[in-house]
Design an enzyme around this catalytic site. Sequence first.
Site, PDB file in Angstrom:
ATOM      1  N   GLY A  49     -38.996  18.846  13.803  1.00 21.82           N
ATOM      2  CA  GLY A  49     -40.288  18.194  13.591  1.00 21.82           C
ATOM      3  C   GLY A  49     -41.364  18.998  14.287  1.00 21.82           C
TER       4      GLY A  49
ATOM      5  N   CYS B 152     -33.432  21.621  16.528  1.00 20.59           N
ATOM      6  CA  CYS B 152     -34.797  21.984  16.925  1.00 20.59           C
ATOM      7  C   CYS B 152     -35.454  20.824  17.700  1.00 20.59           C
ATOM      8  CB  CYS B 152     -35.600  22.416  15.695  1.00 20.59           C
ATOM      9  SG  CYS B 152     -37.092  23.294  16.136  1.00 20.59           S
ATOM     10  N   TYR B 153     -36.389  20.098  17.106  1.00 22.51           N
ATOM     11  CA  TYR B 153     -36.967  18.944  17.811  1.00 22.51           C
ATOM     12  C   TYR B 153     -35.845  17.988  18.235  1.00 22.51           C
ATOM     13  CZ  TYR B 153     -39.979  14.866  18.713  1.00 22.51           C
ATOM     14  OH  TYR B 153     -40.613  13.805  19.289  1.00 22.51           O
TER      15      TYR B 153
ATOM     16  N   HIS C 108     -32.513  26.687  12.955  1.00 24.18           N
ATOM     17  CA  HIS C 108     -32.326  25.921  11.719  1.00 24.18           C
ATOM     18  C   HIS C 108     -31.103  26.450  10.961  1.00 24.18           C
ATOM     19  CE1 HIS C 108     -35.878  23.394  11.864  1.00 24.18           C
ATOM     20  NE2 HIS C 108     -36.426  24.401  12.524  1.00 24.18           N
TER      21      HIS C 108
ATOM     22  N   GLU D 165     -29.743  25.204   8.512  1.00 26.92           N
ATOM     23  CA  GLU D 165     -29.787  24.870   7.085  1.00 26.92           C
ATOM     24  C   GLU D 165     -30.470  25.919   6.222  1.00 26.92           C
ATOM     25  OE1 GLU D 165     -31.272  23.451   9.574  1.00 26.92           O
ATOM     26  OE2 GLU D 165     -33.305  22.824   9.144  1.00 26.92           O
TER      27      GLU D 165
ATOM     28  N   SER E  81     -40.842  14.501 -21.575  1.00 32.44           N
ATOM     29  CA  SER E  81     -41.487  15.755 -21.978  1.00 32.44           C
ATOM     30  C   SER E  81     -40.509  16.666 -22.692  1.00 32.44           C
ATOM     31  CB  SER E  81     -42.018  16.467 -20.741  1.00 32.44           C
ATOM     32  OG  SER E  81     -40.927  16.976 -19.992  1.00 32.44           O
ATOM     33  N   GLY E  82     -39.211  16.323 -22.619  1.00 34.19           N
ATOM     34  CA  GLY E  82     -38.214  17.231 -23.177  1.00 34.19           C
ATOM     35  C   GLY E  82     -37.718  18.221 -22.126  1.00 34.19           C
ATOM     36  N   GLY E  83     -38.394  18.269 -20.969  1.00 32.53           N
ATOM     37  CA  GLY E  83     -37.942  19.145 -19.881  1.00 32.53           C
ATOM     38  C   GLY E  83     -36.751  18.527 -19.147  1.00 32.53           C
ATOM     39  N   VAL E  84     -36.193  19.291 -18.230  1.00 33.08           N
ATOM     40  CA  VAL E  84     -34.960  18.855 -17.561  1.00 33.08           C
ATOM     41  C   VAL E  84     -35.169  17.555 -16.774  1.00 33.08           C
ATOM     42  CG1 VAL E  84     -33.183  19.513 -15.887  1.00 33.08           C
ATOM     43  CG2 VAL E  84     -34.310  21.268 -17.250  1.00 33.08           C
ATOM     44  N   ASP E  85     -36.230  17.511 -15.976  1.00 30.79           N
ATOM     45  CA  ASP E  85     -36.353  16.400 -15.033  1.00 30.79           C
ATOM     46  C   ASP E  85     -36.574  15.061 -15.726  1.00 30.79           C
ATOM     47  OD1 ASP E  85     -36.200  18.505 -13.328  1.00 30.79           O
ATOM     48  OD2 ASP E  85     -38.319  18.519 -12.812  1.00 30.79           O
ATOM     49  N   SER E  86     -37.513  15.037 -16.675  1.00 27.23           N
ATOM     50  CA  SER E  86     -37.755  13.741 -17.321  1.00 27.23           C
ATOM     51  C   SER E  86     -36.551  13.364 -18.194  1.00 27.23           C
ATOM     52  CB  SER E  86     -39.056  13.732 -18.116  1.00 27.23           C
ATOM     53  OG  SER E  86     -39.009  14.600 -19.213  1.00 27.23           O
ATOM     54  N   SER E  87     -35.856  14.365 -18.755  1.00 29.88           N
ATOM     55  CA  SER E  87     -34.679  14.056 -19.583  1.00 29.88           C
ATOM     56  C   SER E  87     -33.563  13.434 -18.750  1.00 29.88           C
ATOM     57  CB  SER E  87     -34.113  15.321 -20.225  1.00 29.88           C
ATOM     58  OG  SER E  87     -35.095  15.953 -20.973  1.00 29.88           O
TER      59      SER E  87
ATOM     60  N   LYS F  98     -33.399  20.932  -7.861  1.00 32.62           N
ATOM     61  CA  LYS F  98     -33.247  21.196  -9.295  1.00 32.62           C
ATOM     62  C   LYS F  98     -31.789  21.335  -9.747  1.00 32.62           C
ATOM     63  CE  LYS F  98     -35.763  22.118 -12.988  1.00 32.62           C
ATOM     64  NZ  LYS F  98     -37.049  21.454 -13.274  1.00 32.62           N
TER      65      LYS F  98
END
Length: 514
Positions: free
Chosen positions: A57, A84-85, A171, A173, A225-231, A370
Amino acid sequence: MNPTQLIILDYGSQYTQLLSRRIRELGVYSEVVSFKITAKAIKETFSNLKGIILSGGPASVYEHDAYTVDPEIFDLNIPVLGVCYGLQLLCELFGGKVEQATNKEFGKAVLHLDDANSQLFADIKDQSLVWMSHADHITKLPPNFQQIAHSQASIAAIKHQEKPFYGIQFHAEVTHSEQGGTMLKNFLFLVCQAQPDWNMQDFIVKKVAEIKKVVGADQVILGLSGGVDSSVAAALIAKAIGKQLTCIFVDTGLLRKNEANQVMTKYQELFTMNIKLVDAKEKFFKALSGVAEPEAKRKIIGKNFVDIFNDEAKKMQKAKFLAQGTIYPDVIESSAHGHSSKTIKSHHNVGGLPKELKFELLEPLRNLFKDEVREVGRQLGLDNTIVDRHPFPGPGLGVRVIGEVTAEKVKILQEVDDIFISKLYEANLYQTVSQAFATILPVKTVGVMGDNRTYDYVVALRSVNTIDFMTATATHLPWDFLEAVVNEIINKVDGVNRVVYDITSKPPGTIEWE
Ligand code: XMP
C-alpha cells in the site's frame, strides 16, 4: 467441502489484484477483501481459509491514522504473509520499528538469503532479482522475529520464530521478481498447506449462484458488443438466469463484415436468453456525416450509442440491473483516467452509461484478468472465434476510416479487414498476434491494373504484439504472407489499389490510427 481459500487484505497497492490472480493461477481460490475485515467476520465468511496475505500500500505504517488490521487475526491460527506495507505492518504491530529510508528502493534488487532453509525459500537460489518499491524500511526487528533475507539497502524478508508469520519487502507477484512465483507457491503449499483445488469451473459455479441470489426474480439488460468481455458476461449471466437476461446488440454500421448476423445467429443458437438487434446504421452514418476529427467522431459514436441503449433500456420497465463485461484492467484503466493522466483517446465504453439510468450494476467479471475471462468463456461453451478475438474498439470502424466516415468507405474497409483476418486464421497466425486490423486512408493514389490507370484508395494493414496494449511492437509478419494478403485485397476489393503495412511501434504510434 469448499476449495481451500486464501484472502488478501487490501491496503491499496496497485499490485493487489495481480497478487490475487497469481494465487488463482497456482490453483488456490483467492479473494481480495478490505483491510477493515474483522477476525470474527473472516471466521464466519471463509470456512476453509488456509492463509492471509497483507498487501502492499502507498501509506506509511507510522502515520497517525495508518491502516491497520484487527490484531485478532493473529490468533486465528492461520499463516500470514505481509508484502511490502504488509511486512511493515507486521513489524510495527509486533513491536519492531519502521522508518523512512534514506536509500529508497524502487526497481530491481538482489535478494541475499540469510536463512535458505526457511520454508518460504525452498528451491530459491541465492541472489535472485526481486522487485522493490518502498520508501520506508525496517530499522528494528520485532522480538521473536528473525531476518531471513536482505537486499543491499534493507531487510528484505522476516519470519516469526514460532508462528507461521512471514513478511517480504519486495513484490513477489510481479514478473520482475525472478523467483517470486516459487516463493508464493512455497507460502501456499508448504506454509499454508493449501491444496491446488480451485479452477475456473468453480468460479462459474460460485458466480452463477451469486447472480441468481442477487437478481432474484428481476430482469437484467446487457449491451452486447460481440467482443470477448461482454460475450462472456452474457454467457455467464444467461447460465444463471436465462430469459431474465435481455441483451441489446446495436448495429452501428461500424461493425466488421457480417458481424451483426453472425452474433445474432450464434447467440440464439448457444444461449437461452433474449437478444434484441437494434439496426441503427442510418442514424450513425447521418450523425457522422461531415465530421473528420477523431475525438469528435468518438464523442458522436459514444453519445448515439448511449442514446440508443437508453431508449431500449427505458422500454424495459422491469429491468433492475445493468450488466457489464467490465474486467479488472478496465477498473484500473478507468481509475487512472479519473486522475491526472492525459486523455490520449477517450474510450467511450470505459466509464459507461449515464447516471440517470437507475440501474444496479452487475459486473461478474470485475476481478478477472483477460486470460481468465477467456478461460471462463471456453468453459461456458463459447467457441474460439469469440473467446480468442482480438480487441475491437468501442467506436468500431468509425476510427479505422480515417477522416470522414462514409458508408462507401466502411464497405471497402469491411472487405479488406475480412480478407486480412481470414488469411491470418488460415495461416494459423491469428492467435500469435495481439491485434490485427485494417484502416482506410482518405487518400487516393494512382495505380495500374491491366492496361488501365486506376485512382483508388490506400488501405493500411496493422498487426501488433503486446502484453498490455500500453506499449506494442509491429508484428514481423512473413513477407510471403503479406504479399498474398495484398494480392487478394487488390484483386477482390473494388476501390483499393494500394496496400501498406504499418511497422510503427507504440509509442510513438498508437495502435489504432485515430
Ligand atoms: P490505442 O490506439 O490507444 O489502443 O493504442 C489501445 C487499445 O485500445 C483500443 N481502443 C479503443 N477501445 N474504445 C475502445 O473500446 C476506443 O475508443 C478505443 N480506441 C482504441 C485499441 O483497439 C487497442 O486495443
